[in-house]
Motif scaffolding. Structure first.
Motif, mmCIF file in Angstrom:
data_model
loop_
_atom_site.group_PDB
_atom_site.id
_atom_site.type_symbol
_atom_site.label_atom_id
_atom_site.label_comp_id
_atom_site.label_asym_id
_atom_site.label_seq_id
_atom_site.Cartn_x
_atom_site.Cartn_y
_atom_site.Cartn_z
ATOM 1 N N ASP A 66 0.847 -1.184 0.000
ATOM 2 C CA ASP A 66 0.000 0.000 0.000
ATOM 3 C C ASP A 66 0.890 1.245 0.000
ATOM 4 O OD1 ASP A 66 -2.207 1.510 0.039
ATOM 5 O OD2 ASP A 66 -2.659 1.235 2.173
ATOM 6 N N ALA A 67 1.536 1.508 -1.134
ATOM 7 C CA ALA A 67 2.497 2.615 -1.244
ATOM 8 C C ALA A 67 2.684 2.857 -2.732
ATOM 9 C CB ALA A 67 3.810 2.208 -0.581
ATOM 10 N N LEU A 68 3.638 3.711 -3.102
ATOM 11 C CA LEU A 68 3.946 3.870 -4.525
ATOM 12 C C LEU A 68 4.740 2.626 -4.944
ATOM 13 C CD1 LEU A 68 4.045 5.415 -7.160
ATOM 14 C CD2 LEU A 68 5.967 6.748 -6.244
ATOM 15 N N ALA A 91 9.783 3.301 4.021
ATOM 16 C CA ALA A 91 9.278 4.149 5.116
ATOM 17 C C ALA A 91 8.796 5.490 4.551
ATOM 18 C CB ALA A 91 10.362 4.365 6.162
ATOM 19 N N ALA A 92 9.401 5.907 3.436
ATOM 20 C CA ALA A 92 8.987 7.171 2.804
ATOM 21 C C ALA A 92 7.829 6.946 1.820
ATOM 22 C CB ALA A 92 10.181 7.800 2.088
ATOM 23 N N MET A 134 7.476 10.105 -10.146
ATOM 24 C CA MET A 134 8.928 9.992 -10.083
ATOM 25 C C MET A 134 9.570 11.219 -9.435
ATOM 26 S SD MET A 134 9.035 6.986 -10.966
ATOM 27 C CE MET A 134 10.783 6.688 -10.729
ATOM 28 N N ARG A 135 8.873 12.359 -9.499
ATOM 29 C CA ARG A 135 9.401 13.530 -8.768
ATOM 30 C C ARG A 135 9.327 13.229 -7.272
ATOM 31 N NH1 ARG A 135 6.248 17.405 -12.921
ATOM 32 N NH2 ARG A 135 7.718 17.042 -14.613
ATOM 33 N N GLY A 136 8.232 12.613 -6.845
ATOM 34 C CA GLY A 136 8.107 12.210 -5.436
ATOM 35 C C GLY A 136 9.165 11.181 -5.071
ATOM 36 N N ALA A 137 9.383 10.215 -5.982
ATOM 37 C CA ALA A 137 10.371 9.156 -5.708
ATOM 38 C C ALA A 137 11.776 9.752 -5.631
ATOM 39 C CB ALA A 137 10.313 8.093 -6.803
#
Ligand SMILES: Cc1ncc(COP(=O)(O)O)c(C=O)c1O
Length: 363
Positions: free
Chosen positions: A29-31, A315-316, A343-346
């Motif tokens: 349950d994440a990217l 964790a992020a 991908m900007r978030g990653a």
């Protein structure tokens, strides 16, 4: 009860010697940048079809012939050249079941897709691996040298996972010519992100087979649909070992809509290719070593702290895949590429995690 288990028949020796393979699924349950899936959704046209599935569709055994014909047409092939499978995984499995005998060799450039070795273990064939160099480029010359009279299948993921490297059309043709006594499988699971195929050569090279999937660009990994295409004669043998019902009726109902909505695939692929360039630039700015990729993922070198990196990213809220155990990939992590926004978030998460790990010592 314990005795009953202990006295049961032993599985085959080959299987007992095998390492267990557990894909790290579970709570995701994440990217999800850990399985090279489409990171948003399938075409809305497929969702519409799903809403119209009737109980009648479910009570009948699935019949894949007409959808096979449509997929064949989309590839410029005849229906008898195309087999739909339960994902490319089943395509690999049935191809190996059809051709690999005791004494045969499966030739594999490594690192590569894990399931080739897993399915080879359901045969008595020997696996011969050819290690790529430090640049993880396709080890063409070494593969040519490794072909023997016993080579029965050569499996090439193109683009390759986890490296993202590619083999050229000329290299594939030469390998198929030099290994004319073997089947050459070109696994084009990531075809859409690369844009080059050898499917147009299937009519002229009888020992060539090409695999495609609906799991990646199409966003239908959960439906489990793959394609195996080759010379009609080769496919006739493969049809002997496959279950006639391994592609279910819900999947079969969705495939025509997925194929038809080429605008959606075109949009998604363009988005990922743009995101890949942006993300690679972000990696370079952050000083993270990477390998050039023609697929929807990038392999990066993290070093000794690869496990901490994967945990930190998780964790992020970003799942990435530790590939440290792949041959020649010690310290490496594979990151799927989604949309530019994702991908900007990653990239932001990666920068933070790297900063922390570097602060704690060498990363
Ligand atoms: C090279 C390669 N082939 C095949 C597959 C599996 O495809 P499918 O979901 O169609 O079984 C994968 C999945 O990761 C892959 O990386």
């Amino acid at each position: 009860m314990a005795d009953a288990v202990g006295n049961g028949p032993e599985p085959r020796a080959r299987l007992r010697a095998m390492k267990e393979y557990h894909p790290p699924l579970g709570c995701r349950d994440a990217l999800r940048l850990d399985f090279n899936e489409n990171t948003i959704a399938c075409s809305p046209a497929v969702r519409d079809v799903l809403q119209q599935i009737s109980t009648g569709d479910l009570t009948r055994y699935p019949e894949r012939g007409s959808v096979e014909a449509q997929v064949a047409q989309s590839l410029g092939l005849r229906p008898e050249q195309v087999l739909l499978t339960n994902g490319v995984d089943e395509a690999i499995h049935v191809l190996f079941q059809t051709f690999l005998d005791a004494g045969d060799e499966l030739l594999l450039p490594v690192p590569t897709y894990t399931m080739y070795e897993v399915y080879a273990s359901s045969t008595e064939a020997r696996v011969v691996t050819v290690q790529a160099g430090e640049d993880l480029a396709f080890p063409y010359e070494a593969l040519l040298e490794a072909i023997t009279p016993r080579t029965k299948i050569l499996a090439i993921a193109n683009p390759n996972s986890p490296s993202g490297s590619v083999a050229t059309r000329e290299q594939i043709v030469e390998l198929a010519t030099r290994a004319a006594h073997a089947m050459v499988l070109v696994d084009e699971a990531y075809y859409h992100f690369f844009g080059e195929t050898v499917a147009d050569l299937l009519d002229t090279i009888p020992n060539l087979v090409v695999a495609r999937t609906f799991s990646k660009a199409y966003g239908l990994a959960g439906l489990r649909v793959g394609v195996l295409a080759g010379a009609a004669e080769a496919m006739r043998w493969v049809r002997r070992v496959i279950s006639p019902y391994s592609v279910n009726s819900v999947a079969l109902a969705c495939i025509p809509a997925a194929l038809k909505d080429s605008a959606y695939i075109g949009w998604y692929v363009d988005e990922v290719v743009a995101a890949r360039a942006e993300f690679e630039a972000a990696l370079d700015r952050c000083g993270v070593r990477r390998w050039p990729s023609r697929a929807n993922f990038v392999l990066v070198f993290i070093g000794a702290k690869h496990s901490e990196f994967v945990r930190g990213m998780s964790a992020a809220g970003v799942l990435v895949r530790d590939r440290s155990n792949d041959p020649g990939c010690d310290g490496c992590v594979r990151i799927t590429v989604g949309t530019r926004e994702q991908m900007r978030g990653a990239a932001a998460a990666l920068e933070q995690v790297m900063c922390r790990l570097r602060g704690e010592g060498e990363a």
